[in-house]
Design a protein around this motif. Structure first.
Motif, PDB file in Angstrom:
ATOM      1  N   ALA B 165      36.292  28.445  38.929  1.00  0.00           N
ATOM      2  CA  ALA B 165      36.756  29.780  39.312  1.00  0.00           C
ATOM      3  C   ALA B 165      35.760  30.846  38.872  1.00  0.00           C
ATOM      4  N   LYS B 166      35.835  31.928  39.672  1.00  0.00           N
ATOM      5  CA  LYS B 166      35.031  33.095  39.253  1.00  0.00           C
ATOM      6  C   LYS B 166      36.051  34.131  38.804  1.00  0.00           C
ATOM      7  N   VAL B 167      35.938  34.485  37.533  1.00  0.00           N
ATOM      8  CA  VAL B 167      37.050  35.187  36.890  1.00  0.00           C
ATOM      9  C   VAL B 167      36.670  36.618  36.500  1.00  0.00           C
ATOM     10  N   PHE B 198      33.110  33.585  33.943  1.00  0.00           N
ATOM     11  CA  PHE B 198      33.658  34.936  33.709  1.00  0.00           C
ATOM     12  C   PHE B 198      32.631  35.957  34.173  1.00  0.00           C
ATOM     13  N   ILE B 199      33.006  36.670  35.264  1.00  0.00           N
ATOM     14  CA  ILE B 199      32.065  37.578  35.903  1.00  0.00           C
ATOM     15  C   ILE B 199      32.076  38.937  35.208  1.00  0.00           C
ATOM     16  N   ASN B 222      32.746  43.010  43.337  1.00  0.00           N
ATOM     17  CA  ASN B 222      32.438  41.571  43.212  1.00  0.00           C
ATOM     18  C   ASN B 222      33.389  40.769  44.106  1.00  0.00           C
ATOM     19  N   PRO B 223      33.094  40.749  45.394  1.00  0.00           N
ATOM     20  CA  PRO B 223      34.020  40.035  46.290  1.00  0.00           C
ATOM     21  C   PRO B 223      34.103  38.537  46.045  1.00  0.00           C
ATOM     22  N   GLU B 224      33.127  37.982  45.311  1.00  0.00           N
ATOM     23  CA  GLU B 224      33.139  36.542  45.030  1.00  0.00           C
ATOM     24  C   GLU B 224      34.203  36.169  44.003  1.00  0.00           C
ATOM     25  N   ILE B 225      34.692  37.148  43.285  1.00  0.00           N
ATOM     26  CA  ILE B 225      35.717  36.866  42.249  1.00  0.00           C
ATOM     27  C   ILE B 225      37.018  36.441  42.930  1.00  0.00           C
ATOM     28  N   ASP B 226      37.491  35.254  42.559  1.00  0.00           N
ATOM     29  CA  ASP B 226      38.732  34.751  43.168  1.00  0.00           C
ATOM     30  C   ASP B 226      39.895  34.700  42.183  1.00  0.00           C
ATOM     31  N   THR B 227      39.584  34.952  40.948  1.00  0.00           N
ATOM     32  CA  THR B 227      40.655  34.859  39.942  1.00  0.00           C
ATOM     33  C   THR B 227      40.656  36.102  39.048  1.00  0.00           C
ATOM     34  N   ASN B 252      43.901  33.522  42.603  1.00  0.00           N
ATOM     35  CA  ASN B 252      44.696  33.243  41.397  1.00  0.00           C
ATOM     36  C   ASN B 252      44.795  34.480  40.508  1.00  0.00           C
ATOM     37  N   ILE B 253      46.019  34.723  40.060  1.00  0.00           N
ATOM     38  CA  ILE B 253      46.211  35.821  39.083  1.00  0.00           C
ATOM     39  C   ILE B 253      47.050  35.277  37.921  1.00  0.00           C
TER      40      ILE B 253
END
Lengths: 504, 323
Positions: B165-167, B198-199, B222-227, B252-253
């Motif tokens: 994940a990218k968080v 962790f972004i 940061n559109p790549e962040i999915d979490t 994911n949240i």
């Protein structure tokens, strides 16, 4: 006042208890009112006093701050004494409030007074430094900065005091409001309680009084009924039953005892009367038996004569005398026969006085044949008495006794008086008398003879007299009067009987 | 009649006694006397919320109720949320009032710490709840073991994302040790799961508007962040209240603290899991330990950790039933 009076319940005591009950209820109501008023006023006082005290405290702190400001802004040396005085006063008040808080804790108040203490600590520190600064000759800027910092700190705490006081004021107002509401609720509840108690008390008193009054009237009613019943029938078995434990019970018991005593006495009187009645009946029976006895004795005496035989014989002789022309003998025989017939026909009967006198005259006629002029007979007869009834053979035995006992020793001049006298007209009495001028009797002999007649103990020589007396008694009862009188010469027998033509 | 007299006298006596008793009891209730020498506890909460600090407050008040004869609690809340100056002011006020104990959230702000030290120097007990101050002299901390809570959150994140994940992390405010510890615990899992990256780290300042602003900002930048991971309660509360599943920009949240909104988010599918804290116990234990300290001169332990848990959509109903 003895022990019984003290412990025994009485009507007065019952009424007194009623009054006491009323007084107790009134006292309870008064006590509740008093306590409620005290509590309410103390609650109000406490709520307002605390607020006033805090206000005073706040004013004192302001006064302290005033001294601090003067000292700080004008660096006045003389203000320090005033400051200390104000501080002392404030601390005393703070201490007082803290003591009160031990009893009646309020967080906001405690926080406020503690903040005030903090303020006083800070101002103390500040004022000391100010004093030192004023006194010192070399006044450094560092000292000044410290003073300035302390002053700021003190003012900051003063600000907290102000905020706290506002909070306390708000809280206290809410508390006062709450207290007011509580007091209002309490007052309502107390009023309900008082009214309830009053109603309950009144009901209890009414119930008690009605019981007492009912008890009194019930007792009186019972007593009155009992008295009325006794009035109607004294022999009624009545007992008043009252258990009121008071004077009425005593009175009922006394009445019961009195009824018992009266009824017992009545029974005794009745019993005595019955006994007396029985005694009288027995006495009458005794007299009857005695009469019967006398009658039998008389019958016995008469039977001795065998009169029928004699009477028949005399009739036969009289017939013979007529046949032989012996007239005197025939007359004598006829008279004797009449005399005997009289004796035979009237046995146990009452006869008229005329019949009795005729019989006496027949007897006298016979005796005059016998004694010729030796004795003289005198008759004094009241014609009105001739139809009166008297017992048979009363006068003849008396005349016979005069001849036999009085004149027997007299050879001549012997006299016999036969009297029948009416003593009073109408309801009068008859006096029968046979008197002679014979040898008579001494006084002692007369007394002895009278005693013998009365006691029925007479000897056989006086049996004729006693017989007459008893028959008169049987015929007239107590109305007969029998006298034996000693005359100057001779003796007189007197009989007084009621003028009763029909006899008894 | 004699018996009747006795009965009436008895009834009168009973009525009198009952009246006096009733009157006395009533007066007593109105009087409402409190115990002397109460332990005065002041609580300075960072803000008035609906779920987290309100639960802590509730726990504190439950503690006060259980020790009502000994403890008197006053709650103070600054007018502005998490306003350090106002909280410092409140602490100083309590210090000036010489209270017996102050319960506050820890904060590394110097003035804040100085104010607490000033209070402690006056003999006032300092009890930190929810957030500890590591540099503070010996004191009592009652709250979550935030590092472990961060680790738990990381482990659950790995489960949800499959270890890849990218968080982006949304925290409350800088200077709060509890948030730092959570972040540290969360970051620790990257060693175990290297594909979890962790972004960025952002702060929402405990403010819903800022949360939304950061939400959009992160996605935009940061559109790549999915979490998205919210290590502080306000983030989860705001997202749960605002978003539906289909509106979410993130796959994911994961959030902190169970509140009405976070539960709603969990049910809606916007939130994948919640790390829950036992906030009620934080407040209750704080009071209990203050009383213990007053009695024995020491706490059970200077650091008392309360329970943490993980609530996912599968266990939400069970959790609700438990509550």
């Amino acid at each position: 006042m003895n022990r019984d009076t003290v412990f025994k319940s009485s009507v007065t005591r019952k009424y007194t208890i009623g009054y006491i009950l009323l007084s107790v209820i009134a006292a309870i109501l008064l006590m509740i009112s008093f306590c409620a008023n005290s509590f309410i006023s103390s609650s109000y006082k406490r709520a307002t006093d605390e607020l006033l005290e805090l206000n005073e405290l706040y004013v004192d702190v302001e006064m302290v701050n005033n001294r601090v400001n003067i000292g700080y802004l004008y660096l006045r040396n003389n203000v320090y004494e005033d400051y200390l005085r104000e501080c002392e006063k404030t601390r005393i008040l703070i201490q007082k409030v803290k003591e009160e808080q031990k009893k009646n804790y309020t967080r906001e108040v405690i926080d406020t007074v503690c903040t005030m203490e903090t303020y006083l600590e800070k101002t103390d520190q500040l004022m000391k430094k100010l004093q030192d600064y004023i006194i010192s000759t070399q006044k450094s800027s560092m000292e000044y900065q410290e003073i300035e910092s302390d002053y700021r700190d003190a003012q900051e705490v003063l600000k907290y005091i102000s905020i706290n006081f506002q909070e306390v004021y708000g809280v206290k107002l809410v508390t006062v409001q709450q207290t007011q509401r509580n007091i209002q609720i309490l007052q309502e509840k107390i009023t309900i309680l008082q009214v309830s108690l009053l109603i309950l008390g009144c009901l209890a008193c009414l119930y008690y009084c009605s019981k007492v009054i009912h008890g009194v009237t019930f007792s009186l009613g019972k007593l009155t009924d009992a008295v009325k019943n006794i009035e109607k029938d004294v022999y009624q078995k009545i007992h008043v039953d009252i258990n009121s434990n008071d004077e009425f019970e005593d009175f009922a018991n006394a009445l019961n005892r009195m009824i018992d005593v009266i009824q017992n006495q009545m029974y005794k009187i009745e019993e005595n009367a019955n006994i007396k009645e029985k005694l009288a009946v027995a006495e009458i029976e005794n007299l009857r038996i005695y009469g019967e006895l006398q009658k039998s004795r008389l019958t016995l005496l008469q039977s001795r004569i065998n009169p029928h035989f004699l009477f028949n014989t005399l009739n036969m002789i009289s017939s013979m005398a007529h046949i032989e022309n012996a007239e005197k003998s025939a007359e004598l025989m006829e008279i004797t026969a009449t005399y005997l017939r009289y004796n035979l026909d009237n046995l146990s009967k009452s006869v008229t006085l005329k019949q009795e006198i005729d019989n006496v005259k027949n007897y006298v006629y016979i005796q005059q044949y016998r004694f010729e002029e030796r004795y003289q007979f005198f008759f004094e007869i009241d014609d009105e008495c001739e139809k009166c009834n008297i017992p048979f053979m009363i006068l003849q035995p008396l005349v016979e006794n005069s001849l036999k006992h009085g004149l027997s020793m007299r050879l001549s001049g012997g006299r016999v008086w036969v009297r029948v006298l009416l003593l009073r007209k109408g309801n009068g009495k008859i006096r029968l008398e046979v008197e002679d001028n014979g040898m008579g009797m001494t006084e002692s002999e007369i007394v002895s003879m009278k005693r013998e007649i009365a006691n029925n103990t007479m000897q056989s020589e006086h049996i004729g007299i006693r017989n007459i007396y008893m028959r008169l008694k049987l015929f007239y009862g107590e109305l007969v009067d029998f006298d034996i009188i000693r005359m100057k010469e001779g003796l007189k027998i007197g009989i007084t009987v009621p003028l009763n033509k029909g006899g008894k | 009649m004699e018996n009747m007299n006795k009965k009436i006298q008895c009834i009168a006596l009973v009525i009198m006694c009952l009246s006096i008793l009733y009157f006395g009891v009533h007066m007593e209730s109105v009087e409402k006397m409190k115990e002397k020498n109460m332990i005065r506890v002041s609580v300075v909460l960072p803000h008035s919320d609906d779920g987290y600090w309100s639960n802590i407050e509730k726990g504190i008040l439950e503690g006060e109720a259980d020790y009502s004869d000994r403890v008197d609690v006053q709650i103070h809340i600054p007018q502005l949320n998490y306003n350090i100056d106002q909280m410092v002011e409140l602490i100083k006020r309590q210090t000036a009032a010489k209270v017996d104990a102050i319960i506050v959230q820890g904060n590394e702000n110097k003035e804040y710490v100085d104010a607490l030290i000033g209070a402690r120097n006056q003999g006032i007990q300092i009890v930190l709840v929810d957030t500890d101050i590591l540099i503070f002299p010996p004191h009592l901390y009652v709250g979550t073991n935030n590092y472990e809570a961060g680790v738990l959150m990381g482990e659950k994140l790995a489960e949800i994302t499959g270890g890849e994940a990218k968080v982006a992390v949304l925290s409350g405010e800088a200077g709060y040790a509890n948030l730092q510890e959570r972040c540290q615990g969360l970051a620790a899992i990257s060693e175990k799961y290297p594909l979890i990256e962790f972004i960025r780290l952002d702060y929402d300042n405990y403010d819903g508007l800022t949360v939304m602003n950061k939400y959009n900002e992160i996605h935009g930048e940061n559109p790549e962040i999915d979490t998205l991971v919210c290590v502080e309660g306000t983030g989860g509360q705001t997202l749960g209240a605002v978003f539906k599943e289909e509106q979410s920009e993130y796959q994911n949240i994961v959030v902190f603290d169970i509140t009405e909104e976070t539960q709603k988010g969990l049910k809606n599918g916007i939130v994948d899991g919640i790390v829950s804290q036992d906030t009620n116990q934080m407040g209750y234990q704080a009071i209990k330990e203050i009383v213990k300290y007053m009695d024995e001169g020491k706490y059970s332990n200077n650091c008392i950790y309360t329970k943490t848990g993980w609530i996912a959509s599968e266990t939400i109903e069970e959790e609700e039933a438990y509550e």
